[in-house]
Design an enzyme around this catalytic site. Structure first.
Site, short mmCIF file in Angstrom:
data_model
loop_
_atom_site.label_atom_id
_atom_site.label_comp_id
_atom_site.label_asym_id
_atom_site.label_seq_id
_atom_site.Cartn_x
_atom_site.Cartn_y
_atom_site.Cartn_z
N ASN A 73 79.78 58.09 55.39
CA ASN A 73 80.34 57.11 54.46
C ASN A 73 81.65 56.56 54.99
O ASN A 73 82.30 57.17 55.84
CB ASN A 73 80.64 57.75 53.09
CG ASN A 73 79.39 58.13 52.33
OD1 ASN A 73 78.34 57.51 52.48
ND2 ASN A 73 79.49 59.15 51.50
N GLY A 92 81.92 61.02 54.19
CA GLY A 92 80.53 61.45 54.05
C GLY A 92 80.44 62.93 54.35
O GLY A 92 80.99 63.40 55.36
N GLY A 97 78.10 64.90 55.46
CA GLY A 97 77.52 65.25 56.75
C GLY A 97 78.49 65.00 57.89
O GLY A 97 78.70 65.85 58.76
N ALA A 98 79.08 63.80 57.89
CA ALA A 98 80.04 63.44 58.94
C ALA A 98 81.26 64.34 58.90
O ALA A 98 81.77 64.78 59.95
CB ALA A 98 80.44 61.98 58.78
N ASP A 103 84.15 70.52 52.51
CA ASP A 103 83.38 70.34 53.74
C ASP A 103 83.97 71.15 54.88
O ASP A 103 83.24 71.72 55.70
CB ASP A 103 83.34 68.86 54.12
CG ASP A 103 82.56 68.03 53.12
OD1 ASP A 103 81.59 68.55 52.55
OD2 ASP A 103 82.91 66.85 52.92
N SER A 109 92.18 64.61 57.75
CA SER A 109 92.80 65.88 57.37
C SER A 109 92.11 67.09 57.97
O SER A 109 92.63 68.21 57.87
CB SER A 109 92.77 66.01 55.84
OG SER A 109 91.45 66.23 55.37
#
Length: 283
Positions: A9, A37, A39-40, A229, A268
């Site tokens: 995203n 995103g 996944g990313a 994430d 970050s």
């Protein structure tokens, strides 16, 4: 190598004095754009923590794609399996951040993320694998069945998933809300189950029994976007490296805490040296 099957995203972030309530407008916010995103984010987090990473994903054939892919490319993530799809937009996340607490609200417009299909992974050899629920479940299921190594699934956002998918996982990561949605199905999966508790850290379960618990170091929270994430990627990398459950969980909550100290999801994401340094400092 870790193959991440997930979303890409472009995050459009408004940071203001408070989060709006339904029907409320909050003015005086600052605008920023960051690659994101789940996944990313997890792919780049794992790469910065020392893993070799390939991302299987889709973006639109539009101007936003280059911006969304830039930090992944700069960070050395293998993007050879990222499709540029005509007629679809690159995924976008609209994020509101409270400047005081770092808490956020997110609305996701998936765009090309929803066109990922089993055929996109059918030709790939897959060793270790990470997956998120911001892409269609059939693509994830095809990938986990091909994986020969460690399989990590982040069941976010909470959506209906088949038991067949859960049964293939070695690690399932969820937050408290997601854990309530899936309930006893997590225990029945037979996987390690990591439940993140925000500022309180995280707990790791096996067959419904707690086997590890860790609290994060104290940090100055700027923005919590990307912290979950980072936690998932760090725990996956640590377990693949052979750390004990307790060591891996402590490493993961430390990495997640560091991700809260800077704005933006991917900007970050911490590097391995910084996580190791904070862990050694004992703060």
């Amino acid at each position: 190598m870790i193959t991440v099957v997930g979303s890409i995203n472009l995050d459009i972030v408004g940071t203001g004095p408070a989060l709006p309530r339904p029907g409320e407008t909050v003015g005086g916010a600052r605008l920023a754009r960051h690659p994101g995103g789940k996944g990313a984010n997890q792919a780049l987090a794992a790469r910065r923590l020392g893993a070799e990473v390939r991302l299987v994903a889709a973006v639109g054939a539009d101007d936003m794609a280059d911006e969304a892919l830039k930090l992944l490319q700069d960070g050395g993530v293998d993007l050879s399996e990222v499709a540029h799809v005509n007629g679809e937009t690159t995924g976008v996340a609209l994020i509101a951040v409270d400047a005081r607490s770092g808490e956020n609200l997110i609305v996701v417009c998936p765009g090309a993320n929803h066109v990922l299909r089993p055929d996109d992974v059918a030709h790939l050899p897959i060793e270790h694998m990470m997956g998120v629920l911001e892409v269609p479940v059939p693509a994830l299921l095809a990938a986990v069945k091909k994986a020969t190594g460690f399989v990590s699934l982040n069941l976010a956002p909470a959506l209906p998933v088949p038991d067949e998918l859960l049964a293939e996982a070695d690690l399932i990561s969820v937050n408290e809300t997601e854990a309530e949605v899936y309930g006893d199905r997590l225990k029945a999966s037979g996987a390690l189950v990591a439940v993140s508790l925000g500022a309180e850290g995280a707990v790791l379960y096996k067959d419904g029994q707690e086997i590890a618990r860790a609290a994060p170091p104290k940090v100055e929270v700027v923005d919590t976007v990307g912290a979950g994430d980072t936690f998932t990627a760090a725990l996956t990398v640590a377990l693949i490296e052979g750390m004990s459950p307790q060591e891996a969980l402590a490493f993961a909550v430390t990495a997640g805490a560091l991700a809260c100290t800077k704005p933006g999801a991917q900007p970050s994401l911490p590097h391995r040296r910084d996580v190791d340094a904070l862990a050694l400092s004992g703060k």
